[in-house]
Design an enzyme around this catalytic site. Structure first.
Site, PDB file in Angstrom:
ATOM      1  N   LYS A   1       0.770   4.875  -3.476  1.00  0.00           N
ATOM      2  CA  LYS A   1       0.742   4.329  -4.841  1.00  0.00           C
ATOM      3  C   LYS A   1      -0.699   3.992  -5.197  1.00  0.00           C
ATOM      4  O   LYS A   1      -1.551   3.741  -4.343  1.00  0.00           O
ATOM      5  CB  LYS A   1       1.629   3.087  -4.968  1.00  0.00           C
ATOM      6  CG  LYS A   1       1.192   1.887  -4.118  1.00  0.00           C
ATOM      7  CD  LYS A   1       0.119   1.009  -4.740  1.00  0.00           C
ATOM      8  CE  LYS A   1      -0.316  -0.116  -3.826  1.00  0.00           C
ATOM      9  NZ  LYS A   1      -1.490  -0.858  -4.350  1.00  0.00           N
TER      10      LYS A   1
ATOM     11  N   ALA B   1      -6.146   0.432   2.702  1.00  0.00           N
ATOM     12  CA  ALA B   1      -6.930   1.127   1.693  1.00  0.00           C
ATOM     13  C   ALA B   1      -6.537   0.791   0.267  1.00  0.00           C
ATOM     14  O   ALA B   1      -7.124   1.319  -0.667  1.00  0.00           O
ATOM     15  CB  ALA B   1      -6.810   2.648   1.903  1.00  0.00           C
ATOM     16  N   GLY B   2      -5.531  -0.064   0.061  1.00  0.00           N
ATOM     17  CA  GLY B   2      -5.069  -0.357  -1.286  1.00  0.00           C
ATOM     18  C   GLY B   2      -4.157   0.707  -1.850  1.00  0.00           C
ATOM     19  O   GLY B   2      -3.893   0.731  -3.062  1.00  0.00           O
TER      20      GLY B   2
ATOM     21  N   GLY C   1       0.200   2.382   1.971  1.00  0.00           N
ATOM     22  CA  GLY C   1       0.727   3.276   2.998  1.00  0.00           C
ATOM     23  C   GLY C   1       1.826   2.651   3.832  1.00  0.00           C
ATOM     24  O   GLY C   1       2.864   3.279   4.089  1.00  0.00           O
ATOM     25  N   GLY C   2       1.626   1.411   4.271  1.00  0.00           N
ATOM     26  CA  GLY C   2       2.654   0.748   5.066  1.00  0.00           C
ATOM     27  C   GLY C   2       3.925   0.524   4.268  1.00  0.00           C
ATOM     28  O   GLY C   2       5.039   0.750   4.762  1.00  0.00           O
TER      29      GLY C   2
ATOM     30  N   ALA D   1       4.890   2.274   1.692  1.00  0.00           N
ATOM     31  CA  ALA D   1       5.493   3.579   1.435  1.00  0.00           C
ATOM     32  C   ALA D   1       6.331   4.042   2.617  1.00  0.00           C
ATOM     33  O   ALA D   1       7.421   4.606   2.450  1.00  0.00           O
ATOM     34  CB  ALA D   1       4.400   4.602   1.131  1.00  0.00           C
TER      35      ALA D   1
ATOM     36  N   ASP E   1       5.181  -4.887  -2.190  1.00  0.00           N
ATOM     37  CA  ASP E   1       5.034  -3.558  -2.782  1.00  0.00           C
ATOM     38  C   ASP E   1       6.198  -2.629  -2.453  1.00  0.00           C
ATOM     39  O   ASP E   1       6.299  -1.539  -3.031  1.00  0.00           O
ATOM     40  CB  ASP E   1       3.741  -2.886  -2.288  1.00  0.00           C
ATOM     41  CG  ASP E   1       2.505  -3.368  -3.031  1.00  0.00           C
ATOM     42  OD1 ASP E   1       2.653  -3.995  -4.098  1.00  0.00           O
ATOM     43  OD2 ASP E   1       1.391  -3.122  -2.533  1.00  0.00           O
TER      44      ASP E   1
END
Length: 289
Positions: free
Chosen positions: A11, A98-99, A102-103, A105, A137
């Site tokens: 995202k 990294a913003g 990923g985690g 997702a 998120d």
């Protein structure tokens, strides 16, 4: 033995505003979020017993319960099922810390797999609630697409999709842990705020230039001098190569640029790849669930 796979797209935050601190310790957020085509891959096997996880492309912390295990346990608890033996394999492509979510997702993809194969009648809203117990998120990453996210990030309103466009995403060679960035914030000192409402209107109008003009992230206001130089350097390349707008995603440090034309995006990717090792060309991804 059943084996299931699913993509886990990253995202970005087209707009990110922080309205204040809540009584529960979290921050009140107002964001326009977009799923993009940089993807991890999740493979899930139904095994005899226990929970095991492995990853290619990153090191997993030893001796800790992972977010994926917490998500699986929460899923089976809330669906009132006995958790079977599970083996999860992650193939990582989304940069960590990294913003880019990923985690979250990865957790979201795992929960979508579990719903599809173990509780297909579970509503998407209920799945998002389960995801929220793991991370703020995760609900958006379960849903995907283009959305206004409020509250901790779990109050989601679908927005019209982006017009056809391309993204270039570049992570500089340093990390910006989210707790650090929140600790630096002094909201009372902010002189301008992202216009999430204006961006929603621009999305409804399909006006890519108006969307790009409203790309903004309040976390950029608390960058230290050396961090800012790197972030601004990446933004400058993106804009000089034809990007309509550019900003940091999440708490950083990844920077994205929005392009109408693929040729300009590929030019920016080539320029940035000469200096930075983690650069990607991406497209918007529609709603996932």
């Amino acid at each position: 033995m059943a084996i299931w796979t699913q993509s886990a797209p990253a995202k970005i935050n087209l707009a990110l505003d922080i309205l204040g601190r809540r009584p529960d310790g979290y921050h009140e957020m107002r964001m326009v979020m977009q799923t993009v085509s940089i993807c991890d891959k999740i493979t899930l096997e139904n095994t005899g017993e226990g929970f095991a996880i492995s990853a290619r492309g990153m090191d997993l912390p030893a001796g800790t319960v992972t977010l994926e295990q917490r998500a699986a346990e929460a899923f089976f608890f809330h669906t009132k099922q006995t958790m079977p033996g599970l083996r999860v394999r992650l193939e990582k492509r989304i940069p960590a810390y990294a913003g880019l979510g990923g985690g979250s997702a990865d957790v979201a993809a795992l929960l979508r797999l579990l719903r599809e194969n173990c509780a297909p009648r579970l509503s998407p809203d209920r799945l998002e609630q389960i995801g929220l117990s793991v991370g703020s998120d995760v609900p958006f990453c379960i849903r995907g697409g283009t959305a206004l996210a409020e509250g901790r990030g779990e109050l989601l309103t679908d927005l019209p999709p982006l017009p056809p466009c391309h993204f270039v995403i570049c992570k500089p060679d340093f990390d910006l842990p989210t707790p650090w960035m929140f600790a630096r914030l002094r909201l009372e000192r902010l002189e301008s705020r992202p216009d999430a409402g204006g961006m929603a209107a621009a999305l409804a109008a399909g006006d890519l230039e108006a969307i790009a003009r409203r790309i903004s992230n309040v976390f950029e206001t608390v960058l230290e001098a050396e961090e800012r130089r790197e972030i601004d350097c990446i933004k400058d390349v993106l804009l000089r190569c034809g990007g309509l707008g550019a900003a940091m995603s999440g708490s950083g440090p990844s920077v994205f640029g929005l392009f109408r034309e693929e040729a300009g995006a590929r030019w920016a990717l080539e320029v940035l790849s000469g200096r930075f090792s983690q650069c990607f060309l991406a497209r918007p991804v529609p709603r996932l669930l």
